[in-house]
Design an enzyme around this catalytic site. Structure first.
Site, mmCIF file in Angstrom:
data_model
loop_
_atom_site.group_PDB
_atom_site.id
_atom_site.type_symbol
_atom_site.label_atom_id
_atom_site.label_comp_id
_atom_site.label_asym_id
_atom_site.label_seq_id
_atom_site.Cartn_x
_atom_site.Cartn_y
_atom_site.Cartn_z
ATOM 1 N N GLY A 181 0.778 -1.246 0.000
ATOM 2 C CA GLY A 181 0.000 0.000 0.000
ATOM 3 C C GLY A 181 0.806 1.291 0.000
ATOM 4 O O GLY A 181 0.321 2.324 0.487
ATOM 5 N N GLY A 182 1.985 1.264 -0.582
ATOM 6 C CA GLY A 182 2.806 2.478 -0.633
ATOM 7 C C GLY A 182 2.125 3.619 -1.383
ATOM 8 O O GLY A 182 2.197 4.785 -0.976
ATOM 9 N N ILE A 226 -4.438 -9.521 -12.274
ATOM 10 C CA ILE A 226 -5.009 -8.411 -13.041
ATOM 11 C C ILE A 226 -5.488 -8.885 -14.412
ATOM 12 O O ILE A 226 -6.519 -8.429 -14.916
ATOM 13 C CB ILE A 226 -3.971 -7.274 -13.114
ATOM 14 N N GLU A 227 -4.755 -9.837 -15.008
ATOM 15 C CA GLU A 227 -5.109 -10.270 -16.371
ATOM 16 C C GLU A 227 -6.418 -11.063 -16.420
ATOM 17 O O GLU A 227 -6.931 -11.339 -17.504
ATOM 18 C CB GLU A 227 -3.954 -11.051 -17.017
ATOM 19 N N SER A 246 2.655 -0.405 -9.727
ATOM 20 C CA SER A 246 4.055 -0.845 -9.639
ATOM 21 C C SER A 246 4.095 -2.272 -10.158
ATOM 22 O O SER A 246 4.103 -3.219 -9.367
ATOM 23 C CB SER A 246 4.537 -0.869 -8.191
ATOM 24 N N CYS A 262 8.849 -6.122 -10.933
ATOM 25 C CA CYS A 262 10.087 -5.577 -11.523
ATOM 26 C C CYS A 262 11.081 -6.674 -11.922
ATOM 27 O O CYS A 262 12.040 -6.405 -12.648
ATOM 28 C CB CYS A 262 10.744 -4.629 -10.530
HETATM 29 C C1 LIG Z 1 6.598 -4.137 -7.021
HETATM 30 S S1 LIG Z 1 5.383 -4.896 -6.072
HETATM 31 C C2 LIG Z 1 4.273 -3.587 -5.690
HETATM 32 C C3 LIG Z 1 4.634 -2.818 -4.494
HETATM 33 C C4 LIG Z 1 3.600 -1.850 -3.999
HETATM 34 N N1 LIG Z 1 3.549 -0.635 -4.757
HETATM 35 C C5 LIG Z 1 3.858 -1.547 -2.537
HETATM 36 O O1 LIG Z 1 3.809 -0.377 -2.149
HETATM 37 O O2 LIG Z 1 4.122 -2.482 -1.779
HETATM 38 C C6 LIG Z 1 4.464 -5.772 -7.292
HETATM 39 C C7 LIG Z 1 3.219 -6.452 -6.745
HETATM 40 O O3 LIG Z 1 2.481 -6.973 -7.837
HETATM 41 C C8 LIG Z 1 1.850 -8.167 -7.424
HETATM 42 N N2 LIG Z 1 1.518 -8.901 -8.664
HETATM 43 C C9 LIG Z 1 2.375 -9.535 -9.499
HETATM 44 N N3 LIG Z 1 1.733 -10.007 -10.579
HETATM 45 C C10 LIG Z 1 0.424 -9.669 -10.420
HETATM 46 C C11 LIG Z 1 -0.744 -9.883 -11.210
HETATM 47 N N4 LIG Z 1 -0.689 -10.528 -12.370
HETATM 48 N N5 LIG Z 1 -1.919 -9.402 -10.757
HETATM 49 C C12 LIG Z 1 -1.981 -8.745 -9.567
HETATM 50 N N6 LIG Z 1 -0.912 -8.520 -8.785
HETATM 51 C C13 LIG Z 1 0.277 -8.967 -9.204
HETATM 52 C C14 LIG Z 1 2.883 -8.835 -6.540
HETATM 53 O O4 LIG Z 1 2.266 -9.714 -5.639
HETATM 54 C C15 LIG Z 1 3.516 -7.622 -5.840
HETATM 55 O O5 LIG Z 1 2.913 -7.379 -4.592
#
Ligand SMILES: C[S@@+](CC[C@H](N)C(=O)[O-])C[C@H]1O[C@@H](n2cnc3c(N)ncnc32)[C@H](O)[C@@H]1O
Length: 351
Positions: free
Chosen positions: A13-14, A56-57, A75, A78
């Site tokens: 939740g950043g 999401i997809e 985000s 990465c």
């Molecule tokens: C870089 S982190 C995000 C960090 C976030 N902005 C924070 O403040 O903690 C990427 C996030 O995307 C989620 N994620 C990865 N693939 C995803 C998908 N296909 N659908 C939804 N969430 C996904 C991961 O679980 C991860 O928590």
């Protein structure tokens, strides 16, 4: 008007915390993430938000029409772009959610978001995913600005160089959108807030401008970072500590033997720390700095201290069932709330 926000890839939740800094009235209509641990921490801090534990997809277009959001924050994972990874870019299945958003949602949506904010690692700017992002924005009439920024530029003693993009529909954000900017303005209001949140603990007895002998770290990531503040505004590690000593987080003899040779070790007077990654506490090399206490003990930074360095609010917490390892992993994937706050300030300023 209350801003309707979709927090995509929401993690801990950043982005939500950064919106709190913006002073804008907003509502998170949904936070979407597939990581149950992240969602548990998110829910514990923001019980009022609807969290969708789903890829999401798999979310169809009609749901996005129904949401009709004003702002998307995101985000995307990465790992497909990190220097340590295989850099498989769009061939890495972890980009599927992002690709779906670009090709099947944003391009098709009638109720497109007015604003988009995206954060990713340094390196994303050289990827095919980046090309897809810019192409999709251009063909859907968004103008945008791109930045490479690190908290250290604002006097926050932590390196975390990241790629950022802010976009607005049918507006002139920047005439030279292809330039990756390494400076940003419009952060004074938030900087004042930050100094109130983490006031100096030195009581005037310590000269903030002098470097401590241990304050010598090399962070390859911050090579392009230009300091944007006066030197008397820089903060010290001390300002972000919960306490100087903490025996629970000290390294044992075996860890000391390995860690001392490969780790950055800093004291409370340091103005820098190494970027904390999701492997902090698991591996030593390149995962984040260690801390030398006043009694010369070596310990890890606690999760709360890293959350402080990421500028999460004081009340932010990890529920008891979350282990330190899990907290480090979430923090390593997360972001600097202050830097996102500054980007939002710049995005909304051009309303
Ligand atoms: C870089 S982190 C995000 C960090 C976030 N902005 C924070 O403040 O903690 C990427 C996030 O995307 C989620 N994620 C990865 N693939 C995803 C998908 N296909 N659908 C939804 N969430 C996904 C991961 O679980 C991860 O928590």
């Amino acid at each position: 008007m209350v801003l309707r926000v979709l927090e995509l890839f929401s993690g801990m939740g950043g982005m939500h915390c950064a919106l709190d800094l913006s002073g804008r009235e907003y509502e998170i209509i949904a936070a979407i993430d597939i990581n149950p641990t992240a969602n548990l921490v998110y829910a514990s801090n923001f019980p009022e938000v609807s969290i969708i534990n789903r890829s999401i997809e798999t979310i169809p277009l009609k749901q996005w029409e129904k949401w009709s959001a004003d702002l998307w924050t995101m985000s995307p994972p990465c790992q497909p772009f990190t220097r340590q990874g295989k850099q498989e870019d769009l061939n890495d299945r972890r980009t599927d959610g992002f690709v779906h958003l670009m090709k099947n949602i944003l391009s098709q949506l009638n109720s497109k978001p007015k604003y988009i904010l995206l954060e990713n690692v340094f390196g994303f700017q050289n990827s095919d995913a980046h090309q897809l992002l810019l192409h999709t924005l251009q063909s859907n009439h968004y103008s945008y600005e791109q930045y490479l920024l690190s908290p250290i530029q604002f006097g926050i003693p932590n390196s975390r160089l990241r790629y950022y993009l802010i976009a607005k529909q049918q507006d002139q954000l920047n005439t030279n959108a292809s330039v990756l900017q390494t400076r940003i303005s419009n952060f004074d209001r938030l900087l004042t807030k930050l100094h109130e949140q983490f006031p100096s603990k030195c009581g005037g007895s310590y000269d903030k401008n002098s470097l401590h002998r241990n304050d010598q770290i090399t962070d390859q990531c911050s090579h392009s970072s230009e300091i944007l503040i006066d030197s008397n505004q820089s903060m010290l590690i001390n300002d972000f500590l919960v306490s100087n000593e903490n025996s629970e987080f000290e390294l044992d003899d075996k860890q000391l033997k390995r860690g001392l040779h490969v780790c950055d070790i800093i004291t409370c007077h340091a103005k820098r720390s190494f970027c904390f990654t999701k492997s902090y506490g698991k591996y030593f090399e390149g995962t984040g700095s260690l801390f030398r206490t006043e009694t010369d003990r070596i310990r890890y930074f606690t999760p709360k201290e890293i959350a402080n360095l990421h500028c999460f609010p004081q009340g932010y917490h990890f529920p008891e069932e979350i282990t330190n390892r899990q907290a480090y992993a979430l923090l390593g994937n997360s972001l600097n709330v202050f830097v996102i706050g500054v980007l939002l300030e710049n995005l909304f300023e051009r309303c």
